[in-house]
Design an enzyme around this catalytic site. Sequence first.
Site, PDB file in Angstrom:
ATOM      1  N   LYS A  20       0.838  -1.206   0.000  1.00  0.00           N
ATOM      2  CA  LYS A  20       0.000   0.000   0.000  1.00  0.00           C
ATOM      3  C   LYS A  20       0.868   1.249   0.000  1.00  0.00           C
ATOM      4  CE  LYS A  20      -3.778  -2.420   2.230  1.00  0.00           C
ATOM      5  NZ  LYS A  20      -4.522  -2.757   3.429  1.00  0.00           N
ATOM      6  N   GLN A  67      -5.197  -1.730   9.607  1.00  0.00           N
ATOM      7  CA  GLN A  67      -4.845  -2.994   8.967  1.00  0.00           C
ATOM      8  C   GLN A  67      -5.345  -4.160   9.825  1.00  0.00           C
ATOM      9  OE1 GLN A  67      -3.337  -3.181   5.905  1.00  0.00           O
ATOM     10  NE2 GLN A  67      -3.692  -5.380   6.034  1.00  0.00           N
ATOM     11  N   ASP A 115     -11.383   2.431   3.634  1.00  0.00           N
ATOM     12  CA  ASP A 115     -11.615   0.992   3.463  1.00  0.00           C
ATOM     13  C   ASP A 115     -13.111   0.694   3.329  1.00  0.00           C
ATOM     14  OD1 ASP A 115      -9.486  -0.711   3.122  1.00  0.00           O
ATOM     15  OD2 ASP A 115      -9.134  -1.065   5.257  1.00  0.00           O
TER      16      ASP A 115
END
Length: 285
Positions: free
Chosen positions: A53, A97, A120
């Site tokens: 990422k 995460q 997200d």
Amino acid sequence: MVAKIIDGVAIAKAVRVGIAARAQALAARGIQPSLTVIVVGENPASAVYVRNKVRACGEAGIHSDVVHFPGDATEDQILSRIRALNADQTVHGILVQLPLPQHISVRRLLETIAVDKDVDGFHLYNVGGLVIGQTVFPPCTPYGVQKILEHENIEIEGKNVTVVGASNIVGKPMALMLMQREATVAICHAKTRDLAQYTILADIVVVAAGKPGLIVAPMIRTGAVVIDVGINFLPNGKLVGDVDFEGVRQKASYITPVPGGVGPMTVTMLLENTVAAAERATKAA
Ligand code: NAD
């Protein structure tokens, strides 16, 4: 019929060119799109995903920071950092995460992220938005699948779609997004009886179960579009999806490979959501 193999790497590259141009346009106005990734503890797979990422952000002209907490950090420590990031106008996207250590509530962390920075798309508000077709940030993996279908000019409206897998991060949002596009959607999961009776009727099959070899050619209608989200490592170290690629490609019209199909699109859509967050923040200012 032999399927066209969809090149997810090439599609991701093309989409990222557009994202980089938008990041550049923002930079020209003095705004650098910025993503903060929160990592808790040491998880080797997470470390690889986060590195990818960060690299992808750099290539697209997006600033990124990684905030790394030790595995024994308290929930309060992480929550107060998220609140500070929510208030920081130079930060446009925040993601946590996953997975997290057992003692941390995933839901509490996700619900604390400001909705307009939830790149997200896992905040309950965003999930609810999907249900009524007004989500702020679509979750990255199903959003990537939708982009692949659009890029290949595959019609969704009126089609029969079977989604295999009903998780909160892939299967369920995928089904909602395709229903929003006026497909007729069946959602199957581990307790579905006779999976083949659903897949055989589908014009488009999206598979996200995490079971290598789950979908074989007799389960697929001739000419169907088969999108394989699965990521599985076989005992010999080989990376495969959930679909018997060699068998199914003899019958499908389109198929995504693993690797090189959906995978590259997931990070791409994270970049897309981050740039969109920065654009919206600029408009709101
Ligand atoms: P998950 O374990 O949370 O959910 C799996 C789903 O599949 C569940 O709904 C389960 O009921 C269903 N399932 C399991 N066995 C089944 C069977 N035999 N028949 C029908 N349904 C079955 O997994 P997830 O997070 O949704 O991920 C699914 C797969 O997609 C995994 O392989 C994961 O690694 C992969 N994945 C890939 C990407 C990407 O970027 N390509 C992103 C996220 C997840």
